[in-house]
Design an enzyme around this catalytic site. Sequence first.
Site, PDB file in Angstrom:
ATOM      1  N   ASP A  16       0.890  -1.264  -0.139  1.00 26.95           N
ATOM      2  CA  ASP A  16      -0.011   0.154   0.063  1.00 26.95           C
ATOM      3  C   ASP A  16       0.914   1.234  -0.073  1.00 26.95           C
ATOM      4  OD1 ASP A  16      -2.471   1.445   0.475  1.00 26.95           O
ATOM      5  OD2 ASP A  16      -1.335   1.847   2.574  1.00 26.95           O
ATOM      6  N   LEU A  17       0.263   2.359  -0.392  1.00 29.52           N
ATOM      7  CA  LEU A  17       1.250   3.616  -0.353  1.00 29.52           C
ATOM      8  C   LEU A  17       0.985   4.491   0.739  1.00 29.52           C
ATOM      9  CD1 LEU A  17       1.235   4.556  -4.187  1.00 29.52           C
ATOM     10  CD2 LEU A  17       2.951   3.609  -2.951  1.00 29.52           C
ATOM     11  N   ASP A  18      -0.195   5.104   0.832  1.00 27.18           N
ATOM     12  CA  ASP A  18      -0.476   6.102   1.711  1.00 27.18           C
ATOM     13  C   ASP A  18      -0.601   5.575   3.274  1.00 27.18           C
ATOM     14  OD1 ASP A  18      -0.870   7.896  -0.305  1.00 27.18           O
ATOM     15  OD2 ASP A  18      -3.094   7.757  -0.263  1.00 27.18           O
ATOM     16  N   ASP A 188      -1.352  -0.765   6.065  1.00 29.92           N
ATOM     17  CA  ASP A 188      -1.693  -0.050   7.350  1.00 29.92           C
ATOM     18  C   ASP A 188      -3.250  -0.325   7.867  1.00 29.92           C
ATOM     19  OD1 ASP A 188      -3.045   3.032   7.205  1.00 29.92           O
ATOM     20  OD2 ASP A 188      -2.109   1.948   5.393  1.00 29.92           O
TER      21      ASP A 188
END
Length: 238
Positions: A16-18, A188
């Site tokens: 995941d990025l954010d 997250d």
Amino acid sequence: MRFYRPLGRISALTFDLDDTLYDNRQVILRTEQEALAFVQNYHPALRTLQNADLQRLRQAVREAEPDIYHDVTEWRYRAVERAMLNAGLSAEEATAGANAAMMNFAKWRSRIDVPQETHDTLTQLAKKWPLVAITNGNAQPELFGLGDYFKFVLRAGPDGRSKPFSDMYALAAEKLNVPIGEILHVGDDLTTDVAGAIRCGMQACWIKPENADLMQTNDSRLLPHLEISRLASLTSLI
């Protein structure tokens, strides 16, 4: 690092990025402020537009097209375009204005300060495994220094339904040409990242937010294979 399930063979990592590779909270706040200011200043008829107005338009767009939420960029574009049409701009002017607004949005959205720890960790991991980014959002890693670490980036909308749907997870395995069960997804969010990955057959690593507790978190549906509090902990798997 805490293990909840036996960890199997790992042939690739997806991320995941954010809020997984960097803190996204201030980025979004600043981007929303700058995006609104741009639209307000684009035409005098839009001067009094507020974020609450755009949110109502976003809701109206979703009611008309329920699946639009899978593509947050297109969803935002449609809301801005509708705001401009409602303000009296012609269809051609609204299209041009919405495109300009999205270019401005992308500029601010990609002003991200990536921690050195993220660079160091991805550098080490990429020496052993192919890395892929899978995002529900519209951040563009190539614009803030993370693009070179990934074999490719999958985005909800163009590349399938948003997580936790399995579309992008399955596509990642297909493009990597590795068994889906040999991919470790890192994120997250316990719903979109952990539950989504596990339900489609992947392994999952939860990078927990500060002060979070898996046993006391409302959206804890499925146990991840492992839990970490710092991205750098992943290097111990090498």
